[in-house]
Write a protein that holds these residues in place. Structure first.
Motif, PDB file in Angstrom:
ATOM      1  N   ASP A  39       0.733  -1.172  -0.086  1.00 38.21           N
ATOM      2  CA  ASP A  39       0.010   0.259   0.227  1.00 38.21           C
ATOM      3  C   ASP A  39       0.540   0.916   0.083  1.00 38.21           C
ATOM      4  OD1 ASP A  39      -1.932   1.806  -0.045  1.00 38.21           O
ATOM      5  OD2 ASP A  39      -2.823   1.393   2.191  1.00 38.21           O
ATOM      6  N   ARG A  40       1.485   1.568   1.148  1.00 36.17           N
ATOM      7  CA  ARG A  40       2.288   2.604   1.075  1.00 36.17           C
ATOM      8  C   ARG A  40       3.985   2.298   1.713  1.00 36.17           C
ATOM      9  NH1 ARG A  40      -1.984   4.923   0.070  1.00 36.17           N
ATOM     10  NH2 ARG A  40      -2.462   7.391  -1.351  1.00 36.17           N
ATOM     11  N   LEU A  41       4.972   2.481   2.097  1.00 34.66           N
ATOM     12  CA  LEU A  41       5.642   2.066   2.489  1.00 34.66           C
ATOM     13  C   LEU A  41       6.941   3.148   2.355  1.00 34.66           C
ATOM     14  CD1 LEU A  41       6.472  -0.249   4.165  1.00 34.66           C
ATOM     15  CD2 LEU A  41       7.930  -1.279   1.967  1.00 34.66           C
ATOM     16  N   GLU A  42       7.709   3.398   3.482  1.00 36.36           N
ATOM     17  CA  GLU A  42       9.071   4.578   3.424  1.00 36.36           C
ATOM     18  C   GLU A  42       9.767   4.358   4.708  1.00 36.36           C
ATOM     19  OE1 GLU A  42       8.681   7.737   2.177  1.00 36.36           O
ATOM     20  OE2 GLU A  42       6.709   7.660   1.587  1.00 36.36           O
ATOM     21  N   LEU A  43      11.025   3.967   3.414  1.00 38.17           N
ATOM     22  CA  LEU A  43      12.107   2.633   4.211  1.00 38.17           C
ATOM     23  C   LEU A  43      13.239   3.830   4.104  1.00 38.17           C
ATOM     24  CD1 LEU A  43      11.242  -0.659   2.369  1.00 38.17           C
ATOM     25  CD2 LEU A  43      10.571   0.762   4.486  1.00 38.17           C
ATOM     26  N   GLU A  44      14.671   3.920   5.280  1.00 37.41           N
ATOM     27  CA  GLU A  44      15.453   4.441   5.236  1.00 37.41           C
ATOM     28  C   GLU A  44      16.973   3.512   5.659  1.00 37.41           C
ATOM     29  OE1 GLU A  44      15.873   8.001   5.090  1.00 37.41           O
ATOM     30  OE2 GLU A  44      13.732   8.481   4.561  1.00 37.41           O
ATOM     31  N   VAL A  56       7.375  -3.747   6.295  1.00 35.84           N
ATOM     32  CA  VAL A  56       8.379  -4.107   6.574  1.00 35.84           C
ATOM     33  C   VAL A  56       8.628  -3.121   7.882  1.00 35.84           C
ATOM     34  CG1 VAL A  56      10.597  -3.246   5.836  1.00 35.84           C
ATOM     35  CG2 VAL A  56       9.187  -4.040   4.151  1.00 35.84           C
ATOM     36  N   ALA A  57       9.263  -3.859   8.710  1.00 35.45           N
ATOM     37  CA  ALA A  57       9.785  -3.059  10.251  1.00 35.45           C
ATOM     38  C   ALA A  57      11.285  -3.228  10.584  1.00 35.45           C
ATOM     39  CB  ALA A  57       9.035  -3.489  10.820  1.00 35.45           C
ATOM     40  N   ALA A  58      11.821  -2.472  10.586  1.00 31.81           N
ATOM     41  CA  ALA A  58      13.147  -2.386  11.056  1.00 31.81           C
ATOM     42  C   ALA A  58      13.473  -3.146  12.673  1.00 31.81           C
ATOM     43  CB  ALA A  58      14.476  -1.031  11.483  1.00 31.81           C
ATOM     44  N   LEU A  59      14.006  -4.236  12.426  1.00 33.39           N
ATOM     45  CA  LEU A  59      13.658  -5.076  14.440  1.00 33.39           C
ATOM     46  C   LEU A  59      15.101  -4.773  14.804  1.00 33.39           C
ATOM     47  CD1 LEU A  59      13.516  -8.587  12.773  1.00 33.39           C
ATOM     48  CD2 LEU A  59      11.721  -6.866  13.285  1.00 33.39           C
ATOM     49  N   GLU A  60      14.137  -4.236  16.451  1.00 31.53           N
ATOM     50  CA  GLU A  60      15.575  -3.861  17.201  1.00 31.53           C
ATOM     51  C   GLU A  60      15.533  -5.035  18.459  1.00 31.53           C
ATOM     52  OE1 GLU A  60      16.031  -1.080  18.550  1.00 31.53           O
ATOM     53  OE2 GLU A  60      14.889  -0.175  17.170  1.00 31.53           O
ATOM     54  N   ARG A  61      16.633  -5.201  18.970  1.00 37.46           N
ATOM     55  CA  ARG A  61      17.774  -5.779  19.941  1.00 37.46           C
ATOM     56  C   ARG A  61      16.464  -7.349  20.179  1.00 37.46           C
ATOM     57  NH1 ARG A  61      18.548  -7.832  24.834  1.00 37.46           N
ATOM     58  NH2 ARG A  61      19.493  -8.907  25.924  1.00 37.46           N
ATOM     59  N   ASP A  62      14.995  -6.795  21.059  1.00 35.76           N
ATOM     60  CA  ASP A  62      14.666  -8.330  20.828  1.00 35.76           C
ATOM     61  C   ASP A  62      13.474  -8.610  19.890  1.00 35.76           C
ATOM     62  OD1 ASP A  62      14.878  -8.133  23.440  1.00 35.76           O
ATOM     63  OD2 ASP A  62      13.978  -6.874  24.467  1.00 35.76           O
ATOM     64  N   GLU A  63      13.739  -8.172  19.078  1.00 40.25           N
ATOM     65  CA  GLU A  63      12.530  -8.261  18.112  1.00 40.25           C
ATOM     66  C   GLU A  63      13.984  -9.172  17.328  1.00 40.25           C
ATOM     67  OE1 GLU A  63       9.352  -4.780  17.313  1.00 40.25           O
ATOM     68  OE2 GLU A  63      11.719  -4.590  17.060  1.00 40.25           O
ATOM     69  N   ARG A  64      15.164  -8.655  17.268  1.00 42.02           N
ATOM     70  CA  ARG A  64      15.687  -9.611  15.964  1.00 42.02           C
ATOM     71  C   ARG A  64      16.214 -10.920  16.859  1.00 42.02           C
ATOM     72  NH1 ARG A  64      21.146  -7.600  13.821  1.00 42.02           N
ATOM     73  NH2 ARG A  64      20.855  -9.442  12.651  1.00 42.02           N
ATOM     74  N   VAL A  65      16.157 -10.658  17.776  1.00 37.25           N
ATOM     75  CA  VAL A  65      15.922 -12.229  19.484  1.00 37.25           C
ATOM     76  C   VAL A  65      14.849 -13.361  18.678  1.00 37.25           C
ATOM     77  CG1 VAL A  65      16.180 -13.496  20.590  1.00 37.25           C
ATOM     78  CG2 VAL A  65      17.211 -11.821  20.588  1.00 37.25           C
TER      79      VAL A  65
END
Length: 557
Positions: A14-19, A520-529
């Motif tokens: 739909d809409r996605l903005e990625l850095e 799409v979401a950038a994962l933090e420490r716990d989310e990567r685990v």
């Protein structure tokens, strides 16, 4: 490098903005979540062909915007800014904006830095910026030109190759001149006779650079000499020499005012204003007197000047130029005669052609020798890297196929060959490498040649196809190593690869109001685990799996 990517109404997005960041980034997620759609969108903004099927259902158009950072040598050096300037597509210093719009009707438009750009221009700009390794067409490793350029860059031979190309062009120009002369010898001879006659005729005129202007001024003066003399004399008489001259009257006024100034000091200001006028009238009368004395009636000189002007006018009409341009016409004729003189001898032209060919051939031979050494070294290093990438027994070779004659690229055609197994004879990449094998081979080549590669952003799709365990961990480490010199992105299903990344993004798919969307979401420490644990354990994630994931990431709970 790629700084940001904006996607709107593209397939299931739909809409996605990625850095984006530098280093090594992985994209993970369930099968079918849309991980490859990101690469598809990037490929389209970089000039990949597209049709209405990529437009999200119910939308009027799909739009993809990409912003690139051009700062530093990892963005094609000075070549891309130069290319942008030559194509009138330059934007703000240090940045490049690319945009692609695909209408629901199938119509497509491209833009670079806000200016309309063709599909070919999008592709050409993209080749400076991104290399996508996988099953996409936008991939340099299969292009013969890219193979040759990579070998030359690896061996430090780019300047030598450029010099051969320059010498080749010089040789071709000499060859064309000789062929043209032999084909048109009669025409050249006739033209040379004509130009020789023009040089003689214009040379005989002996027209000085500023003579025309001087002649016209002198003619005007001589033709009006009587009027000029009469006017000068009468003007002197009126100004200074007659009893009632202007100067005599002014002197009378000044004397009267001077006598009366003792009764009114304000007259002194008027006298001060009149004094410069008197001086200027005296000087003007003096100059007019001298001017008139120098003038004289000279009918003979007038006739001479008129005859000279007539001769110049006649020549100007003949050559269809302005009189003042005749000197330029003469110089142009002399230059052309020199060219025809140099090109007027077939033997001389043939000798010049042979000398140019010999110079090109000599440098091409030197380049060939250096290429052989570089090809052997690069082949051995890539073959060694292949053994650790589930291609044991595979072999990489660089064939230098001799060309019938020296070309702009040297004496050989460069071709990358590969065999997946020891028993196979190396074949061209496009014939034997599958998508996964080609991605891993690309990884091996890029890792070995990373110090000289110019493309700043490398994307690997299906690099982990058909591998696992120890090999997957090696692939991850190689990608991380490559990420130290380039911006590297990789779509992967393997936790061993994902765990080595500097950044990890998770791609998910959801359904709302009957429409499927990809996020799409950038994962933090716990989310990567948690994501690594999902990749390890599947649907049911246990604490043991989480501990294993944390250990792979090098984290402590």
């Amino acid at each position: 490098m790629l700084r940001s990517l904006s996607i709107r109404d593209f397939v299931i997005v739909d809409r996605l903005e990625l850095e984006f960041s530098s280093g090594f980034t992985v994209l993970t997620g369930e099968t079918g979540a849309g991980k490859s759609i990101l690469i598809d969108a990037l490929a389209i903004v970089l000039g990949e062909r597209a049709d209405a099927i990529v437009v999200r259902s119910g939308a009027e158009r799909a739009e993809v915007n990409a912003e690139f950072d051009l700062d530093g040598s990892k963005s094609g050096g000075n070549e891309l800014p130069r290319w942008l300037k030559e194509n009138d597509l330059a934007g703000d210093d240090g940045a490049l904006l690319m945009r692609r719009v695909i209408e629901a009707s199938g119509r497509s438009r491209g833009f670079i830095n806000g200016r309309a750009a063709t599909l070919a221009q999008l592709r050409e700009a993209g080749e400076f910026l991104v290399d996508i390794h996988g099953q996409h067409q936008h991939q340099s490793l299969l292009r013969a030109s890219a193979q040759r350029e990579l070998l030359d860059a690896y061996g430090g031979l780019s300047e030598s190759a450029a010099r051969v190309a320059q010498l080749y062009r010089a040789w071709q120009q000499r060859r064309d001149s000789r062929v043209a002369f032999e084909t048109n010898a009669a025409a050249f001879a006739a033209e040379r006779d004509l130009v020789e006659w023009q040089v003689r005729e214009l040379g005989a005129l002996k027209l000085g650079a500023d003579e025309w202007q001087t002649l016209t001024e002198e003619h005007t003066r001589l033709a009006h000499a009587a009027s000029l003399i009469e006017t000068a004399q009468s003007s002197v008489e009126t100004l200074a020499e007659g009893d009632a001259s202007s100067l005599a009257q002014l002197n009378s006024i000044i004397n009267k005012l001077n006598n009366l100034s003792q009764f009114d000091p304000k007259l002194k200001e008027i006298l001060d204003a009149l004094e410069p006028v008197r001086i200027q009238m005296q000087e003007a009368a003096h100059e007019l007197r001298r001017y008139g004395e120098r003038l004289e009636l000279d009918p003979q000189r007038l006739r001479e000047v008129e005859q000279r002007i007539d001769a110049i006018h006649t020549a100007a009409r003949k050559y269809r130029v302005q009189p003042e341009a005749l000197t330029e016409k003469l110089e142009a004729a002399k230059a052309r005669l020199q060219d025809l003189g140099e090109g007027g001898d077939a033997d001389a032209l043939r000798k010049l052609e042979e000398a140019a060919h010999a110079a090109c051939l000599a440098d091409a031979k030197k380049l060939s020798g250096a290429r052989k050494k570089a090809a052997k070294k690069l082949s051995d290093q890539v073959t060694e890297a292949m053994q650790t990438l589930a291609m044991a027994g595979g072999q990489f070779e660089i064939a230098l196929n001799a060309a019938p004659e020296v070309t702009a690229h040297g004496l050989e055609n460069v071709e990358f060959l590969v065999s997946a197994h020891k028993s196979m004879t190396p074949q061209p990449l496009s014939k034997v490498a599958s998508g996964g094998e080609l991605s891993r081979l690309s990884l091996a080549v890029q890792t070995v040649a990373s110090q000289v590669a110019q493309v700043p952003t490398l994307i690997f799709d299906e690099v982990d196809a058909g591998i696992g365990g120890r090999v997957a961990e090696i692939v991850g480490k190689m990608l991380k190593q490559l990420g130290r010199r380039h911006q590297v992105m990789c779509i992967t299903h393997l936790p061993q690869v994902a765990a080595t990344a500097d950044q990890q993004w998770q791609v998910t798919k959801s359904t709302a109001n009957g429409k499927v969307s990809s996020k799409v979401a950038a994962l933090e420490r716990d989310e990567r685990v948690e994501e690594i644990a999902r990749m390890l354990g599947g649907v049911k994630i246990t604490e043991t799996t989480r501990k294993h994931a944390a250990e792979m990431l090098g984290l402590k709970n």
